[in-house]
Design an enzyme around this catalytic site. Structure first.
Site, short mmCIF file in Angstrom:
data_model
loop_
_atom_site.label_atom_id
_atom_site.label_comp_id
_atom_site.label_asym_id
_atom_site.label_seq_id
_atom_site.Cartn_x
_atom_site.Cartn_y
_atom_site.Cartn_z
N LYS A 13 -9.94 0.80 -1.70
CA LYS A 13 -9.97 0.59 -0.26
C LYS A 13 -11.35 1.02 0.23
O LYS A 13 -11.76 2.16 0.06
CB LYS A 13 -8.88 1.41 0.44
CG LYS A 13 -8.73 1.08 1.92
CD LYS A 13 -7.49 1.74 2.51
CE LYS A 13 -7.23 1.30 3.94
NZ LYS A 13 -5.97 1.87 4.48
N CYS A 25 -5.12 -3.30 3.22
CA CYS A 25 -4.80 -3.04 4.62
C CYS A 25 -5.99 -3.17 5.57
O CYS A 25 -6.40 -4.27 5.92
CB CYS A 25 -4.14 -1.67 4.73
SG CYS A 25 -3.23 -1.41 6.28
N GLU A 71 0.85 -1.19 0.00
CA GLU A 71 0.00 0.00 0.00
C GLU A 71 0.89 1.25 0.00
O GLU A 71 1.89 1.32 0.71
CB GLU A 71 -0.90 -0.02 1.24
CG GLU A 71 -1.82 1.19 1.36
CD GLU A 71 -2.63 1.17 2.64
OE1 GLU A 71 -3.69 1.82 2.67
OE2 GLU A 71 -2.20 0.51 3.63
#
Length: 506
Positions: free
Chosen positions: A339, A373, A264
């Protein structure tokens, strides 16, 4: 047992007929005259020799299994035995069919209890896999049903057999051999008075079945993953950063990896020149490079013959800032992922917006998912992807402390267990003293597996050295996931209580 000198599984030959006939008569005492004529056995052997097997004990026939290959879709869901066998002529057999259909199996009474039937069923399963058929099916008798037919429907009877309230020697045996009931067949087998004319259609699914492809492409079963544990360091410009990217792509492709996974915000060092701006302004300047980076990634995926997961980068869409990444396939196609959950810090410092789209991606190595993440900490996302067939979940991450890393690490490992999939995580290490809000990084890239006998006992396939720039290469076997799903010590996906809860998209 003391008198058994040898047990042999052999192909049935026409010379065995007289002995076979005698064995059938002894086995079907409750169905007089139920034996195949010699001409019928000869037809079966000529049409499909591999499908006709016998068990011999001390060179004497102890049991037999007969089968056909059928184009299963050409038969009605409520077919009869007579229809399946083409009025006992076996004209229904076709080598181009997709299902191995069992038309007979028996063990002589004196040899029952030795699990000889299991050997023949195992042979059928192995034959099904070898011929790349989608499964095995047959109509199973329920010979004890006549005792309960006045008070139980066939469905109720099957339920009680399954719940061990009633013993049915045939149905209990089929279920213990991994066959599952799919429907009740009425008027299936003529003369089967014990079953009141009913049968249970039982099926076994070949988890290795592959539809015949019209192209030269092949879905790989052993997939090599290349994880880049990226060192955060200063770069004077985008070209220098992309030279480092190409170095790692070259390295993992040199090991013939199928995927390269970047972390990321791997391109965060480029914000150094804009460090005089606010954090929100600097990351929006960084987003100006995203289109060019994706183009370069796609070129690298083609030239190095590797699927690249670009980690993530900031991107502006209609005036809003998102954290996104791109799957650049080696065939030149590109897909975008977002995300979906942003951390409180990302909202406060950068003004990041939540993504909206969750996807399962098709690749030449099967279906994959990608969660950035924080998204790995929300089990609903990976469960939806698992429902859609995901085999490998990739998690590019960026964490500054060991606390944050532990959250991603532990949640990612849980995703592997609960979704019966592989999970690969890759992060950045080092520090960026000249980039606000990106001071330090903590990472250990890893590949997780389910925890069962075919996998590492601790569920860790491979792990990098913490906080050190390096690549991690690991092979994962997709077929092991299929075995786990069907035969695992526990079966997380199969055993979910969908009668109580479910996870759905909105």
């Amino acid at each position: 047992m003391e008198e058994i000198e040898n047990i042999e599984l052999a192909f049935l030959k026409i010379e065995d007929y007289q002995e076979l006939k005698k064995a059938m008569i002894e086995s079907y005492t409750n169905m007089p005259g139920s034996y195949w004529k010699e001409k019928q056995i000869e037809t079966l052997i000529n049409k499909f020799p591999e499908g006709q097997v016998i068990i011999k004990i001390n060179n004497q026939i102890a049991g037999c299994a007969l089968s056909l290959i059928l184009d299963y879709n050409s038969f009605d869901d409520h077919h009869s035995y007579k229809e399946i066998t083409g009025n006992y002529t076996f004209s229904t057999h076709t080598p181009d069919g997709d299902v191995l259909y069992g038309i007979d199996v028996f063990i002589k009474p004196e040899y029952r209890g030795l699990r000889l039937g299991r050997r023949m069923y195992d042979y059928r399963k192995e034959l099904c896999e070898r011929l790349n058929l989608r499964g095995v099916a047959f109509g199973g008798r329920i010979p004890n049903y006549y005792k309960y037919s006045d008070k139980l429907t066939p469905k109720e009877y099957i339920t009680k057999v399954r719940d061990k309230e009633i013993h049915d020697p045939v149905l209990n045996f089929q279920v213990s051999n991994d066959f599952h009931p799919t429907r009740v067949l009425k008027n299936y087998l003529e003369g089967d008075d014990e079953s009141n004319g009913y049968a249970v259609l039982l099926e076994w699914d070949n988890i290795y079945f592959e539809k015949k492809s019209k192209t030269a492409s092949v879905i790989k079963k052993v997939v090599r993953l290349g994880l880049i544990q990226w060192q955060m360091r200063p770069y004077k410009d985008l070209d220098e950063l992309m030279h480092q990217v190409e170095y790692f792509v070259d390295a993992v492709s040199g090991y013939r990896s199928d995927f390269a996974l970047f972390p990321e915000f791997f391109n965060a060092p480029l914000m150094a020149k804009d460090n005089h701006l606010s954090e929100a302004e600097a990351i929006r300047k960084l987003a100006e490079h995203t289109e060019e980076i994706v183009k370069k990634f796609s070129e690298l995926s083609i030239s190095y013959n590797i699927n690249i997961i670009s980690g993530s980068m900031p991107e502006m869409v209609d005036g809003n800032l998102y954290n996104v990444g791109y799957l650049c396939r080696r065939d030149g196609t590109v897909d975008r992922y977002e995300k979906l959950h942003v951390t409180p810090d990302e909202v406060k410092i950068w003004g990041l917006q939540k993504g909206r789209e969750l996807k399962c991606f098709d690749t030449d190595c099967g279906k994959i998912g990608i969660l950035i993440c924080y998204d790995s900490e929300f089990p609903e996302l990976s469960r939806i992807l698992a429902e859609e067939g995901m085999d490998i979940l990739f998690v590019p991450f960026l964490t500054d402390t060991q606390n944050g890393f532990s959250r991603v690490r532990n949640c990612s490992q849980a995703r592997a267990i609960e979704n019966e999939c592989y999970v690969a995580i890759a992060g950045s290490v080092g520090n960026l003293p000249k980039v606000h809000n990106m001071d330090i990084q903590y990472a250990q890239s890893m590949v997780f597996t389910p925890c069962d006998f075919a996998f590492p006992a601790n569920g860790i396939k491979a792990e990098a050295t913490p906080n050190t720039e390096m690549i991690l290469i690991a092979d994962v076997d997709i077929d092991l996931l299929r075995q786990l799903n069907q035969f695992g010590a526990v079966r997380n996906l199969k055993d979910r209580r969908k009668d109580l809860y479910d996870v759905i998209r909105k």
